[in-house]
Scaffold this motif. Sequence first.
Motif, PDB file in Angstrom:
ATOM      1  N   UNK A 196     -79.675 -27.631   5.560  1.00 21.34           N
ATOM      2  CA  UNK A 196     -79.083 -26.360   5.161  1.00 21.34           C
ATOM      3  C   UNK A 196     -80.127 -25.351   4.695  1.00 21.34           C
ATOM      4  N   UNK A 197     -81.357 -25.796   4.522  1.00 21.73           N
ATOM      5  CA  UNK A 197     -82.424 -24.929   4.010  1.00 21.73           C
ATOM      6  C   UNK A 197     -83.032 -24.110   5.147  1.00 21.73           C
ATOM      7  N   UNK A 198     -83.240 -22.829   4.890  1.00 21.89           N
ATOM      8  CA  UNK A 198     -83.946 -21.961   5.839  1.00 21.89           C
ATOM      9  C   UNK A 198     -85.443 -22.237   5.694  1.00 21.89           C
ATOM     10  N   UNK A 199     -86.101 -22.514   6.794  1.00 20.98           N
ATOM     11  CA  UNK A 199     -87.516 -22.899   6.763  1.00 20.98           C
ATOM     12  C   UNK A 199     -88.375 -21.913   7.539  1.00 20.98           C
ATOM     13  N   UNK A 200     -89.436 -21.464   6.890  1.00 16.36           N
ATOM     14  CA  UNK A 200     -90.439 -20.635   7.560  1.00 16.36           C
ATOM     15  C   UNK A 200     -91.740 -21.415   7.586  1.00 16.36           C
ATOM     16  N   UNK A 201     -92.274 -21.620   8.775  1.00 20.67           N
ATOM     17  CA  UNK A 201     -93.528 -22.352   8.936  1.00 20.67           C
ATOM     18  C   UNK A 201     -94.652 -21.366   9.245  1.00 20.67           C
ATOM     19  N   UNK A 202     -95.547 -21.169   8.299  1.00 18.81           N
ATOM     20  CA  UNK A 202     -96.697 -20.309   8.533  1.00 18.81           C
ATOM     21  C   UNK A 202     -97.810 -21.108   9.214  1.00 18.81           C
ATOM     22  N   UNK A 203     -98.518 -20.460  10.101  1.00 22.06           N
ATOM     23  CA  UNK A 203     -99.604 -21.114  10.829  1.00 22.06           C
ATOM     24  C   UNK A 203    -100.908 -21.090  10.035  1.00 22.06           C
ATOM     25  N   UNK A 204    -100.895 -20.398   8.911  1.00 26.00           N
ATOM     26  CA  UNK A 204    -102.044 -20.383   8.000  1.00 26.00           C
ATOM     27  C   UNK A 204    -101.523 -20.155   6.590  1.00 26.00           C
ATOM     28  N   UNK A 239     -75.785 -20.776  -2.929  1.00 24.59           N
ATOM     29  CA  UNK A 239     -77.242 -20.707  -2.839  1.00 24.59           C
ATOM     30  C   UNK A 239     -77.692 -20.544  -1.391  1.00 24.59           C
ATOM     31  N   UNK A 240     -78.605 -19.617  -1.208  1.00 19.44           N
ATOM     32  CA  UNK A 240     -79.232 -19.367   0.092  1.00 19.44           C
ATOM     33  C   UNK A 240     -80.701 -19.765  -0.093  1.00 19.44           C
ATOM     34  N   UNK A 241     -81.030 -21.007   0.276  1.00 27.85           N
ATOM     35  CA  UNK A 241     -82.336 -21.578  -0.062  1.00 27.85           C
ATOM     36  C   UNK A 241     -83.332 -21.383   1.082  1.00 27.85           C
ATOM     37  N   UNK A 242     -84.529 -20.890   0.718  1.00 24.44           N
ATOM     38  CA  UNK A 242     -85.600 -20.656   1.673  1.00 24.44           C
ATOM     39  C   UNK A 242     -86.856 -21.401   1.221  1.00 24.44           C
ATOM     40  N   UNK A 243     -87.472 -22.101   2.158  1.00 18.14           N
ATOM     41  CA  UNK A 243     -88.775 -22.730   1.914  1.00 18.14           C
ATOM     42  C   UNK A 243     -89.775 -22.102   2.871  1.00 18.14           C
ATOM     43  N   UNK A 244     -90.856 -21.602   2.317  1.00 15.63           N
ATOM     44  CA  UNK A 244     -91.955 -21.091   3.138  1.00 15.63           C
ATOM     45  C   UNK A 244     -93.108 -22.077   3.007  1.00 15.63           C
ATOM     46  N   UNK A 245     -93.461 -22.720   4.102  1.00 14.11           N
ATOM     47  CA  UNK A 245     -94.576 -23.662   4.077  1.00 14.11           C
ATOM     48  C   UNK A 245     -95.846 -22.962   4.547  1.00 14.11           C
ATOM     49  N   UNK A 260     -82.958 -30.979  -6.995  1.00 15.62           N
ATOM     50  CA  UNK A 260     -82.448 -30.421  -8.251  1.00 15.62           C
ATOM     51  C   UNK A 260     -81.537 -29.226  -8.005  1.00 15.62           C
ATOM     52  N   UNK A 261     -81.737 -28.529  -6.903  1.00 16.46           N
ATOM     53  CA  UNK A 261     -80.887 -27.386  -6.565  1.00 16.46           C
ATOM     54  C   UNK A 261     -79.493 -27.824  -6.132  1.00 16.46           C
ATOM     55  N   UNK A 262     -79.375 -29.048  -5.666  1.00 18.59           N
ATOM     56  CA  UNK A 262     -78.062 -29.526  -5.191  1.00 18.59           C
ATOM     57  C   UNK A 262     -77.067 -29.719  -6.333  1.00 18.59           C
ATOM     58  N   UNK A 263     -77.570 -29.779  -7.564  1.00 15.31           N
ATOM     59  CA  UNK A 263     -76.666 -29.946  -8.708  1.00 15.31           C
ATOM     60  C   UNK A 263     -75.970 -28.635  -9.085  1.00 15.31           C
ATOM     61  N   UNK A 264     -76.464 -27.516  -8.535  1.00 13.08           N
ATOM     62  CA  UNK A 264     -75.873 -26.213  -8.841  1.00 13.08           C
ATOM     63  C   UNK A 264     -74.691 -25.975  -7.903  1.00 13.08           C
ATOM     64  N   UNK A 265     -73.679 -26.799  -8.020  1.00 12.46           N
ATOM     65  CA  UNK A 265     -72.563 -26.790  -7.067  1.00 12.46           C
ATOM     66  C   UNK A 265     -71.637 -25.585  -7.213  1.00 12.46           C
ATOM     67  N   UNK A 266     -71.669 -24.901  -8.350  1.00  8.67           N
ATOM     68  CA  UNK A 266     -70.778 -23.762  -8.562  1.00  8.67           C
ATOM     69  C   UNK A 266     -71.290 -22.508  -7.877  1.00  8.67           C
ATOM     70  N   UNK A 267     -72.522 -22.558  -7.418  1.00  5.51           N
ATOM     71  CA  UNK A 267     -73.173 -21.355  -6.914  1.00  5.51           C
ATOM     72  C   UNK A 267     -73.285 -21.340  -5.395  1.00  5.51           C
ATOM     73  N   UNK A 281     -86.922 -30.549   7.268  1.00  2.00           N
ATOM     74  CA  UNK A 281     -86.092 -30.607   8.482  1.00  2.00           C
ATOM     75  C   UNK A 281     -85.166 -31.821   8.481  1.00  2.00           C
ATOM     76  N   UNK A 282     -85.675 -32.954   8.036  1.00  2.00           N
ATOM     77  CA  UNK A 282     -84.914 -34.201   8.107  1.00  2.00           C
ATOM     78  C   UNK A 282     -83.894 -34.354   6.978  1.00  2.00           C
ATOM     79  N   UNK A 283     -84.243 -33.880   5.778  1.00  2.03           N
ATOM     80  CA  UNK A 283     -83.402 -34.163   4.610  1.00  2.03           C
ATOM     81  C   UNK A 283     -82.610 -32.961   4.085  1.00  2.03           C
TER      82      UNK A 283
END
Length: 325
Positions: free
Chosen positions: A72-80, A49-55, A40-47, A67-69
Amino acid sequence: MVIVLKKEIPKYPKIKRDEKISVIIVSYNVVNLLEKCLKSLTYETKLLLDIWVVDNNSGDESVNMVKEKFEQVNLIENKENVGFACAVNKVLKLCDGDYIFLINPDAIIKKNSIEKLVDFLRSNPEAGAVAPKILYPDNSLQLSCRTFPNITTQFLESSYLFKLFPKSRFFGQYFMSWWDHNSLKEIDWASGSALMIKIETLNEVGFLDDEMFMYSEDTDWCYRCWKKGWKIYYLPEANVIHYDAQSAKNSEANRLIQVLESRYRFFRKHGYKNKMYIIKAIVLSGLLGRIIISFLAWLLTFSKERKIVKFENLKNFYQAFLWHF
Protein backbone atom coordinates in the motif's frame (compact mmCIF):
# COMPACT_ATOMS: atom_id res chain seq x y z
CA MET A 1 11.43 6.42 -11.23
CA VAL A 2 8.17 6.69 -9.39
CA ILE A 3 6.37 3.51 -8.44
CA VAL A 4 2.90 4.12 -7.18
CA LEU A 5 2.21 0.91 -5.32
CA LYS A 6 -9.01 33.71 15.77
CA LYS A 7 -12.14 32.07 16.67
CA GLU A 8 -12.25 29.72 19.55
CA ILE A 9 -12.06 26.10 18.56
CA PRO A 10 -12.60 23.29 21.08
CA LYS A 11 -9.36 21.65 22.13
CA TYR A 12 -8.62 18.42 20.25
CA PRO A 13 -11.82 18.08 18.17
CA LYS A 14 -12.50 14.63 16.80
CA ILE A 15 -10.46 14.01 13.66
CA LYS A 16 -12.39 13.99 10.39
CA ARG A 17 -12.32 10.62 8.72
CA ASP A 18 -11.85 12.07 5.24
CA GLU A 19 -8.79 14.10 6.21
CA LYS A 20 -5.69 12.64 4.62
CA ILE A 21 -2.20 12.66 6.15
CA SER A 22 0.64 12.26 3.66
CA VAL A 23 3.54 10.58 5.46
CA ILE A 24 6.96 11.11 3.86
CA ILE A 25 9.92 8.87 4.72
CA VAL A 26 13.30 9.40 3.07
CA SER A 27 15.38 6.25 3.45
CA TYR A 28 18.99 5.28 2.88
CA ASN A 29 20.47 1.92 3.90
CA VAL A 30 18.33 1.31 7.00
CA VAL A 31 16.15 -1.59 5.87
CA ASN A 32 15.46 -3.06 9.33
CA LEU A 33 14.62 0.28 10.93
CA LEU A 34 12.52 1.32 7.93
CA GLU A 35 10.43 -1.84 8.35
CA LYS A 36 9.87 -1.03 12.04
CA CYS A 37 8.92 2.54 11.12
CA LEU A 38 6.36 1.39 8.56
CA LYS A 39 4.93 -1.19 10.97
CA SER A 40 4.46 1.50 13.62
CA LEU A 41 2.31 3.45 11.16
CA THR A 42 -0.10 0.52 10.86
CA TYR A 43 -1.29 1.13 14.43
CA GLU A 44 -2.77 4.48 13.36
CA THR A 45 -5.96 2.78 12.21
CA LYS A 46 -8.24 5.79 12.75
CA LEU A 47 -6.40 7.84 10.17
CA LEU A 48 -6.38 7.99 6.39
CA LEU A 49 -2.65 7.69 5.76
CA ASP A 50 -1.03 8.24 2.37
CA ILE A 51 2.44 6.78 2.98
CA TRP A 52 5.42 7.57 0.74
CA VAL A 53 8.92 6.10 0.92
CA VAL A 54 11.69 7.72 -1.08
CA ASP A 55 14.73 5.46 -1.33
CA ASN A 56 17.94 7.36 -2.04
CA ASN A 57 19.65 4.52 -3.92
CA SER A 58 20.21 2.26 -0.91
CA GLY A 59 22.64 -0.61 -1.24
CA ASP A 60 20.60 -2.86 1.05
CA GLU A 61 17.23 -4.57 0.59
CA SER A 62 15.10 -1.52 1.46
CA VAL A 63 13.33 -1.32 -1.89
CA ASN A 64 12.54 -5.03 -2.07
CA MET A 65 11.33 -5.04 1.53
CA VAL A 66 8.85 -2.22 0.86
CA LYS A 67 7.59 -3.90 -2.33
CA GLU A 68 7.12 -7.28 -0.65
CA LYS A 69 5.73 -6.28 2.75
CA PHE A 70 4.03 -2.90 2.25
CA GLU A 71 2.18 -2.95 -1.06
CA GLN A 72 0.00 0.00 0.00
CA VAL A 73 3.04 2.28 0.29
CA ASN A 74 3.92 4.63 -2.57
CA LEU A 75 7.57 4.05 -3.45
CA ILE A 76 9.99 6.35 -5.23
CA GLU A 77 13.31 4.80 -6.23
CA ASN A 78 16.04 7.36 -6.84
CA LYS A 79 18.98 6.30 -8.98
CA GLU A 80 21.32 8.37 -6.81
CA ASN A 81 21.35 9.84 -3.32
CA VAL A 82 19.74 13.25 -3.92
CA GLY A 83 19.65 14.21 -0.24
CA PHE A 84 16.77 14.74 2.17
CA ALA A 85 15.20 18.00 0.95
CA CYS A 86 15.18 17.07 -2.73
CA ALA A 87 13.66 13.66 -1.92
CA VAL A 88 10.91 15.24 0.20
CA ASN A 89 10.14 17.78 -2.52
CA LYS A 90 9.60 14.98 -5.05
CA VAL A 91 6.76 13.67 -2.89
CA LEU A 92 5.34 17.12 -2.16
CA LYS A 93 4.76 17.52 -5.90
CA LEU A 94 2.74 14.29 -6.01
CA CYS A 95 0.91 13.86 -2.70
CA ASP A 96 -2.44 15.47 -1.81
CA GLY A 97 -2.68 15.21 1.97
CA ASP A 98 -4.37 17.80 4.20
CA TYR A 99 -1.35 17.39 6.46
CA ILE A 100 2.24 16.44 5.73
CA PHE A 101 4.12 14.31 8.24
CA LEU A 102 7.89 14.11 7.82
CA ILE A 103 9.35 11.14 9.67
CA ASN A 104 12.80 9.58 9.52
CA PRO A 105 13.11 5.89 8.64
CA ASP A 106 14.97 5.25 11.90
CA ALA A 107 12.00 6.46 13.93
CA ILE A 108 9.09 4.59 15.49
CA ILE A 109 5.80 6.41 16.04
CA LYS A 110 4.05 5.75 19.33
CA LYS A 111 0.38 4.80 19.04
CA ASN A 112 -2.06 7.72 18.50
CA SER A 113 0.78 10.25 18.23
CA ILE A 114 -0.02 11.21 14.64
CA GLU A 115 -3.66 11.73 15.61
CA LYS A 116 -2.61 14.00 18.49
CA LEU A 117 -0.45 16.09 16.16
CA VAL A 118 -3.25 16.47 13.60
CA ASP A 119 -5.79 17.30 16.31
CA PHE A 120 -3.49 20.03 17.61
CA LEU A 121 -3.09 21.63 14.18
CA ARG A 122 -6.86 21.54 13.64
CA SER A 123 -7.41 23.15 17.04
CA ASN A 124 -4.90 25.97 16.57
CA PRO A 125 -5.35 27.99 13.36
CA GLU A 126 -2.15 29.99 13.94
CA ALA A 127 -0.03 26.81 14.07
CA GLY A 128 1.78 25.99 10.84
CA ALA A 129 3.58 22.93 12.14
CA VAL A 130 3.90 20.87 15.29
CA ALA A 131 6.61 18.52 16.52
CA PRO A 132 6.33 15.57 18.91
CA LYS A 133 8.59 14.75 21.84
CA ILE A 134 11.47 12.67 20.50
CA LEU A 135 13.06 9.99 22.63
CA TYR A 136 16.09 7.75 22.30
CA PRO A 137 15.47 3.97 22.34
CA ASP A 138 16.18 3.96 26.09
CA ASN A 139 13.36 6.53 26.51
CA SER A 140 15.73 9.35 27.43
CA LEU A 141 14.99 12.76 25.93
CA GLN A 142 16.42 13.65 22.52
CA LEU A 143 16.78 17.40 22.19
CA SER A 144 14.88 18.22 19.00
CA CYS A 145 13.78 21.83 19.54
CA ARG A 146 16.07 24.74 18.76
CA THR A 147 16.28 28.50 18.57
CA PHE A 148 17.22 30.03 15.23
CA PRO A 149 21.00 30.06 14.65
CA ASN A 150 22.95 33.29 15.07
CA ILE A 151 26.55 34.25 15.77
CA THR A 152 26.13 33.75 19.52
CA THR A 153 24.60 30.28 19.22
CA GLN A 154 27.28 29.29 16.71
CA PHE A 155 29.97 30.30 19.20
CA LEU A 156 28.29 28.37 22.02
CA GLU A 157 28.00 25.28 19.82
CA SER A 158 31.51 25.43 18.33
CA SER A 159 33.14 26.08 21.70
CA TYR A 160 31.19 23.25 23.37
CA LEU A 161 30.15 25.66 26.13
CA PHE A 162 26.58 24.46 25.67
CA LYS A 163 27.71 21.05 26.91
CA LEU A 164 29.54 22.43 29.91
CA PHE A 165 26.52 24.40 31.11
CA PRO A 166 23.44 22.70 29.62
CA LYS A 167 21.01 23.98 32.26
CA SER A 168 21.96 27.63 31.72
CA ARG A 169 19.41 29.62 29.72
CA PHE A 170 22.30 31.46 28.06
CA PHE A 171 24.73 28.64 27.31
CA GLY A 172 21.94 26.17 26.55
CA GLN A 173 19.87 28.55 24.44
CA TYR A 174 20.40 26.92 21.03
CA PHE A 175 19.49 23.37 22.04
CA MET A 176 17.02 24.60 24.67
CA SER A 177 18.67 22.15 27.08
CA TRP A 178 17.60 24.26 30.08
CA TRP A 179 13.97 23.25 29.47
CA ASP A 180 12.55 19.86 30.56
CA HIS A 181 10.49 19.42 27.34
CA ASN A 182 7.43 18.27 29.29
CA SER A 183 5.09 21.11 28.37
CA LEU A 184 3.43 22.53 25.27
CA LYS A 185 5.61 25.32 23.90
CA GLU A 186 5.91 27.64 20.93
CA ILE A 187 9.42 27.17 19.51
CA ASP A 188 11.56 28.60 16.72
CA TRP A 189 12.12 25.33 14.90
CA ALA A 190 12.08 21.58 15.36
CA SER A 191 13.97 18.73 13.78
CA GLY A 192 12.59 17.41 10.51
CA SER A 193 13.10 13.89 11.85
CA ALA A 194 9.46 14.14 13.00
CA LEU A 195 7.38 17.15 12.00
CA MET A 196 3.69 17.58 11.11
CA ILE A 197 2.92 20.41 8.67
CA LYS A 198 -0.40 21.97 7.73
CA ILE A 199 -0.91 21.99 3.94
CA GLU A 200 -2.09 25.63 3.99
CA THR A 201 1.22 26.57 5.58
CA LEU A 202 3.23 24.57 3.07
CA ASN A 203 1.38 26.20 0.17
CA GLU A 204 2.26 29.65 1.52
CA VAL A 205 5.82 28.98 2.68
CA GLY A 206 6.91 26.68 -0.13
CA PHE A 207 8.94 23.47 -0.34
CA LEU A 208 12.20 22.63 1.39
CA ASP A 209 15.40 24.19 0.04
CA ASP A 210 16.85 21.35 -2.03
CA GLU A 211 20.20 23.14 -2.24
CA MET A 212 20.64 21.87 1.32
CA PHE A 213 21.60 18.26 0.68
CA MET A 214 21.10 17.31 4.30
CA TYR A 215 20.66 19.24 7.57
CA SER A 216 19.36 22.80 8.16
CA GLU A 217 16.56 22.36 5.61
CA ASP A 218 14.18 22.10 8.57
CA THR A 219 15.70 25.22 10.17
CA ASP A 220 15.35 27.13 6.91
CA TRP A 221 11.74 26.03 6.34
CA CYS A 222 10.69 26.94 9.90
CA TYR A 223 12.41 30.31 9.58
CA ARG A 224 10.49 31.06 6.38
CA CYS A 225 7.35 29.83 8.14
CA TRP A 226 7.99 32.25 11.03
CA LYS A 227 8.56 35.13 8.60
CA LYS A 228 5.13 34.45 7.08
CA GLY A 229 3.53 34.74 10.53
CA TRP A 230 2.93 31.04 11.21
CA LYS A 231 3.86 29.45 14.54
CA ILE A 232 5.73 26.22 15.30
CA TYR A 233 4.78 24.22 18.40
CA TYR A 234 6.15 21.34 20.44
CA LEU A 235 3.59 18.83 21.70
CA PRO A 236 5.00 16.43 24.35
CA GLU A 237 1.86 14.23 24.41
CA ALA A 238 2.89 12.87 21.00
CA ASN A 239 5.97 10.63 21.14
CA VAL A 240 8.46 9.26 18.64
CA ILE A 241 11.41 6.93 19.28
CA HIS A 242 14.38 7.98 17.14
CA TYR A 243 17.56 5.95 16.70
CA ASP A 244 19.27 9.07 15.23
CA ALA A 245 21.74 9.42 12.33
CA GLN A 246 21.73 5.73 11.38
CA SER A 247 22.08 6.47 7.65
CA ALA A 248 25.19 8.60 8.24
CA LYS A 249 26.78 6.69 11.10
CA ASN A 250 29.61 5.26 8.98
CA SER A 251 30.69 8.60 7.49
CA GLU A 252 31.08 11.05 10.35
CA ALA A 253 33.47 13.35 8.46
CA ASN A 254 30.99 13.68 5.59
CA ARG A 255 28.19 14.28 8.07
CA LEU A 256 30.14 17.12 9.72
CA ILE A 257 30.84 18.70 6.33
CA GLN A 258 27.17 18.41 5.30
CA VAL A 259 26.10 20.03 8.57
CA LEU A 260 28.46 22.95 8.03
CA GLU A 261 27.68 23.36 4.33
CA SER A 262 23.94 23.61 5.01
CA ARG A 263 24.42 25.82 8.07
CA TYR A 264 26.52 28.25 6.02
CA ARG A 265 23.81 28.35 3.35
CA PHE A 266 21.23 29.18 6.03
CA PHE A 267 23.35 32.04 7.33
CA ARG A 268 23.95 33.42 3.83
CA LYS A 269 20.22 33.29 3.00
CA HIS A 270 19.01 34.93 6.19
CA GLY A 271 20.96 38.08 6.86
CA TYR A 272 24.52 36.97 7.62
CA LYS A 273 26.06 37.11 4.15
CA ASN A 274 28.44 39.92 5.13
CA LYS A 275 29.37 38.23 8.40
CA MET A 276 30.35 34.83 7.08
CA TYR A 277 34.02 35.47 7.87
CA ILE A 278 33.11 35.80 11.56
CA ILE A 279 31.01 32.62 11.52
CA LYS A 280 33.65 30.61 9.69
CA ALA A 281 36.37 31.88 12.06
CA ILE A 282 34.27 30.68 15.00
CA VAL A 283 33.73 27.25 13.40
CA LEU A 284 37.39 26.86 12.45
CA SER A 285 38.50 27.81 15.95
CA GLY A 286 36.15 25.23 17.38
CA LEU A 287 37.38 22.53 14.97
CA LEU A 288 41.00 23.37 15.75
CA GLY A 289 40.28 23.01 19.46
CA ARG A 290 38.67 19.60 18.85
CA ILE A 291 41.65 18.53 16.73
CA ILE A 292 44.06 19.39 19.54
CA ILE A 293 41.93 17.67 22.19
CA SER A 294 41.43 14.60 19.98
CA PHE A 295 45.17 14.40 19.30
CA LEU A 296 45.99 14.56 23.02
CA ALA A 297 43.31 11.97 23.76
CA TRP A 298 44.78 9.67 21.09
CA LEU A 299 48.31 10.23 22.41
CA LEU A 300 47.34 9.44 26.01
CA THR A 301 45.23 6.37 25.19
CA PHE A 302 46.95 2.99 25.44
CA SER A 303 44.11 0.58 24.67
CA LYS A 304 44.38 -0.46 21.01
CA GLU A 305 40.61 -0.43 20.46
CA ARG A 306 40.11 2.97 22.09
CA LYS A 307 43.13 4.37 20.25
CA ILE A 308 41.47 3.49 16.93
CA VAL A 309 38.30 5.35 18.01
CA LYS A 310 40.29 8.41 19.12
CA PHE A 311 42.17 8.45 15.83
CA GLU A 312 38.90 8.31 13.87
CA ASN A 313 37.63 11.32 15.83
CA LEU A 314 40.85 13.18 15.10
CA LYS A 315 40.63 12.34 11.39
CA ASN A 316 37.00 13.45 11.14
CA PHE A 317 37.64 16.86 12.69
CA TYR A 318 40.78 17.31 10.59
CA GLN A 319 38.90 16.54 7.35
CA ALA A 320 36.13 19.00 8.29
CA PHE A 321 38.79 21.63 9.01
CA LEU A 322 40.57 21.09 5.67
CA TRP A 323 37.26 21.25 3.77
CA HIS A 324 37.16 25.00 4.42
CA PHE A 325 40.25 25.64 2.29
